[in-house]
Scaffold this active site. Structure first.
Site, PDB file in Angstrom:
ATOM      1  N   GLY A 204       0.661  -1.122   0.034  1.00 52.60           N
ATOM      2  CA  GLY A 204       0.027  -0.018   0.135  1.00 52.60           C
ATOM      3  C   GLY A 204       1.040   1.370   0.003  1.00 52.60           C
ATOM      4  O   GLY A 204       2.028   1.076   0.354  1.00 52.60           O
ATOM      5  N   GLY A 207       2.253   5.660   4.717  1.00 57.74           N
ATOM      6  CA  GLY A 207       1.351   6.195   5.926  1.00 57.74           C
ATOM      7  C   GLY A 207       0.012   5.495   5.806  1.00 57.74           C
ATOM      8  O   GLY A 207      -0.685   6.141   6.477  1.00 57.74           O
ATOM      9  N   THR A 208      -0.173   4.412   5.389  1.00 59.63           N
ATOM     10  CA  THR A 208      -1.757   3.855   5.419  1.00 59.63           C
ATOM     11  C   THR A 208      -1.797   3.024   6.676  1.00 59.63           C
ATOM     12  O   THR A 208      -2.903   2.472   6.681  1.00 59.63           O
ATOM     13  CB  THR A 208      -2.040   2.944   4.217  1.00 59.63           C
ATOM     14  OG1 THR A 208      -0.882   2.264   3.779  1.00 59.63           O
ATOM     15  CG2 THR A 208      -2.175   4.203   2.834  1.00 59.63           C
ATOM     16  N   GLU A 427      -7.990  32.865 -10.285  1.00 60.22           N
ATOM     17  CA  GLU A 427      -8.820  31.779  -9.452  1.00 60.22           C
ATOM     18  C   GLU A 427     -10.228  31.958  -9.618  1.00 60.22           C
ATOM     19  O   GLU A 427     -11.023  31.034  -9.373  1.00 60.22           O
ATOM     20  CB  GLU A 427      -8.246  32.213  -7.973  1.00 60.22           C
ATOM     21  CG  GLU A 427      -6.670  32.112  -7.638  1.00 60.22           C
ATOM     22  CD  GLU A 427      -6.135  30.884  -8.015  1.00 60.22           C
ATOM     23  OE1 GLU A 427      -7.039  29.578  -7.994  1.00 60.22           O
ATOM     24  OE2 GLU A 427      -5.106  30.646  -8.231  1.00 60.22           O
ATOM     25  N   HIS A 430     -11.120  29.431 -12.394  1.00 60.40           N
ATOM     26  CA  HIS A 430     -11.069  28.367 -11.823  1.00 60.40           C
ATOM     27  C   HIS A 430     -12.618  27.882 -11.033  1.00 60.40           C
ATOM     28  O   HIS A 430     -13.169  26.852 -11.193  1.00 60.40           O
ATOM     29  CB  HIS A 430     -10.031  27.698 -10.784  1.00 60.40           C
ATOM     30  CG  HIS A 430      -8.761  27.809 -11.864  1.00 60.40           C
ATOM     31  ND1 HIS A 430      -8.679  26.987 -12.857  1.00 60.40           N
ATOM     32  CD2 HIS A 430      -7.593  28.328 -11.636  1.00 60.40           C
ATOM     33  CE1 HIS A 430      -7.513  26.894 -13.299  1.00 60.40           C
ATOM     34  NE2 HIS A 430      -6.815  27.926 -12.505  1.00 60.40           N
TER      35      HIS A 430
END
Length: 617
Positions: A204, A207-208, A427, A430
């Site tokens: 994985g 950090g999982t 921005e 977006h």
């Protein structure tokens, strides 16, 4: 300061102390007080009647000796003479009482040399101990113990991790509970002819919770837990890694049943015969020994090997076969429910304000691993403490999310008014597309505050769901959103800037992947045209050859450009239809620098005669 340097420094200090002691001892033997008592002074004191008596101690090497002088006032002193007969004659001349001792033959030389001999013996022993400590005592400099395993054994009764401390990994825990049953009650499986698994590979992203799962298995089974990193096996000296593997399994046999956990196993179990190197390097010998220990002629009953990696694609096929790693447990990033459970674990010991909504935090953090969520709440706690508060507010979590996901906001940076205006419209472009297009929004935060990653601003969406896969329409909408900033700059200022460089890169990558990887081009059809991207060290080939012709490559470029141009035209049409919102959003951003979802959506609700404004635009 390194450990070897500290050892040398201590040795020098001790040598200096010993030297000082020897000097002082020798000075005591031949001096009295602060000055040397000479024979001339001795004769002068005799003539003046200041000496009450003397004691002459002859050496074995006559006529030398030592004269101990006792003065009239009670003080004492001594001097060394080369001829004791002179001292006797002077004492007789001045009628001073004297005593001459007999020559001592028992240990005369030994008594004089013994203090110095003891000092040098102590120096030699200390130096030997220091050298031995430097050679074999340090964890990083074991010159005599290279072949010893560096695995650390964790006592199962100390700091035991249980499955209830692992949140968001329900299916993974269910699969690993069988391993716990194997370790606790192996008899019931042996009765039905079942073979106990020898290895479990946890696969994985970083950090999982792969290491945490392995610790939980050891804690639940109540068995010793040996942990080691894959890089700890490999050294520059040939044969050291294989020796460490043997030593590790021998130690595990003495403590069986137990669990061996190898973190980042790809450092030692990478595919053999790959890259530019030969096949007899140190890493491959270490892997060969690991293969033998896991399933060779030796018997390792009661030892379960658990390993973690995020690069299962580069592991050697021999170690992945059944009989070595029988189970492969995929440990992925948690979904919304899992993230909320993980957050509840990490808020323990952290006082929260009433406005903190863990469900909303879980929704706004798609793609976050367990380690990312722990870091998020830790940063929020740091912000609360920095503001002299004893509880965490939702605003702290929002600021921590921006810091972790985007970068620290640079509010003190001076931005020219023109650049601020350009960023505001960029921005806003977006944000409008995020709001209008159905599969990519809604907008969570829009900001024109520069961040630590070099961005002049950012627009953050709030995903409604964790999608397992992308659809064609979703990817097209992602391309359109990426174009919004450049289109807004072009419409308002009649010019473009370099601020859309990352957007262009993302748009191009998505469009090319749709054509070459996902078969989303009607003209090119259901064929994968992705070029070979395997690295050299994976052992494929040195040259990345293409599996299609130049004519097909030209068609791919045309299809990519056609897709991008169509998305650009549609995104421009949408922004032209919402020019009033574009102007209003940019003005609000210039005024407040950052707006949230409610403030942005209010701009659409307060539109007055949008059709007339669009016609004027």
């Amino acid at each position: 300061m390194s450990k070897n340097f500290k050892n040398i420094l201590v040795f020098l200090v001790v040598m200096l102390l010993i030297y000082s002691f020897v000097s002082y001892y020798m000075h005591r033997n031949f001096t009295s007080g602060d000055e040397v008592y000479t024979y001339t002074q001795f004769e002068q004191d005799l003539s003046q009647g200041e000496i009450a008596s003397i004691e002459i101690m002859q050496n074995e090497e006559v006529p030398t000796g030592t004269v101990n002088v006792k003065f009239v006032d009670g003080e004492e002193d001594s001097l060394y003479v080369t001829d004791v007969n002179d001292a006797i004659e002077d004492a007789q001349q001045y009628k001073v009482t004297y005593v001459v001792s007999n020559v001592s033959h028992a240990g005369g030389i030994l008594v004089g040399v013994l203090p110095y001999l003891l000092i040098f013996i102590v120096m030699f022993v200390f130096m030997f101990m220091m050298l031995g400590r430097a050679a074999g005592g340090g964890s990083n400099g074991k010159m005599m113990n290279f072949g010893k395993s560096r695995a650390k054994m964790q006592d199962p009764h100390v700091k035991k991790v249980q499955f209830n401390q692992v949140a968001g990994l329900q299916e993974e825990k269910e699969e690993l509970k069988e391993i716990v049953d194997f370790l606790k009650n192996p008899g019931k499986f042996i009765e039905v002819g079942a073979r106990i698994p020898k290895g479990v590979l946890l696969v994985g992203p970083p950090g999982t919770g792969k290491t945490l799962l392995a610790k939980a298995v050891a804690g639940e089974a109540d068995v010793p837990f040996f942990s080691i990193s894959g890089s700890d096996f490999v050294e520059m000296f040939v044969g050291v890694g294989a020796s460490r593997v043997r030593d590790l399994f021998e130690e595990a046999k003495r403590n069986s049943p137990c669990i061996i956990f190898i973190d980042e196993i790809d450092a030692v179990a990478r595919r053999r015969g790959t890259g530019l190197g030969g096949g007899h390097d140190e890493r491959e010998q270490t892997l060969n020994q690991l293969l033998v220990e896991m399933d060779g002629f030796g018997v390792n009953e009661g030892i379960i090997v658990m390993a973690a990696t995020n690069r299962v694609d580069i592991l050697d096929p021999a170690i992945l076969r059944p009989g070595r790693f029988d189970r492969k447990v995929a440990v992925g990033r948690p979904d919304v429910k899992g993230r909320e459970e993980i957050l509840r674990v990490h808020i323990q010991g952290k006082p929260l304000a009433q406005d903190v909504d863990l469900h909303q935090i879980a929704r706004t953090t798609p793609g976050f691993s367990g380690a990312d969520l722990e870091n998020l709440m830790n940063e929020a706690a740091i912000l609360a403490a920095r503001n002299d508060r004893r509880f965490i507010k939702m605003e702290d979590v929002r600021k921590a999310f921006i810091k972790v996901g985007i970068g620290t906001e640079k509010k003190s940076r001076l931005v020219p008014e023109l650049e601020k205006k350009i960023t505001a419209y960029h921005e806003s472009g977006h944000a409008i597309l995020f709001h209008v297009l159905p599969d990519v929004g809604p907008v969570y935060t829009v900001s024109i505050i520069p961040t630590g990653v070099g961005a002049a601003g950012y627009t953050m969406p709030l995903p409604e769901n964790d999608n397992v896969f992308n659809t064609k329409s979703k990817m097209i909408q992602d391309i359109k959103v990426g174009m919004g900033g450049r289109i807004a700059e072009e419409l308002i200022f009649g010019d473009v800037t370099t601020g859309a460089a990352q957007d262009i890169k993302s748009v191009t990558s998505t469009a090319r992947a749709m054509i070459t990887q996902y078969g989303m081009s009607e003209k090119l059809g259901f064929i994968n045209y992705e070029e070979n991207t395997d690295e050299v060290f994976l052992g494929r080939d040195l040259g990345h050859s293409r599996s299609f012709s130049e004519e097909v490559a030209s068609e791919i470029d045309k299809e990519v450009k056609k897709l991008v141009d169509e998305c650009y035209a549609d995104a421009k049409r949408i922004i032209l239809e919402h020019m009033d919102v574009l102007h209003a959003c940019a003005a609000l951003l210039i005024e407040k620098e950052r707006i949230n979802r409610d403030e942005f959506e209010a701009l659409f609700e307060n539109r007055e005669h949008p059709t007339e404004q669009n016609a004027e635009a």
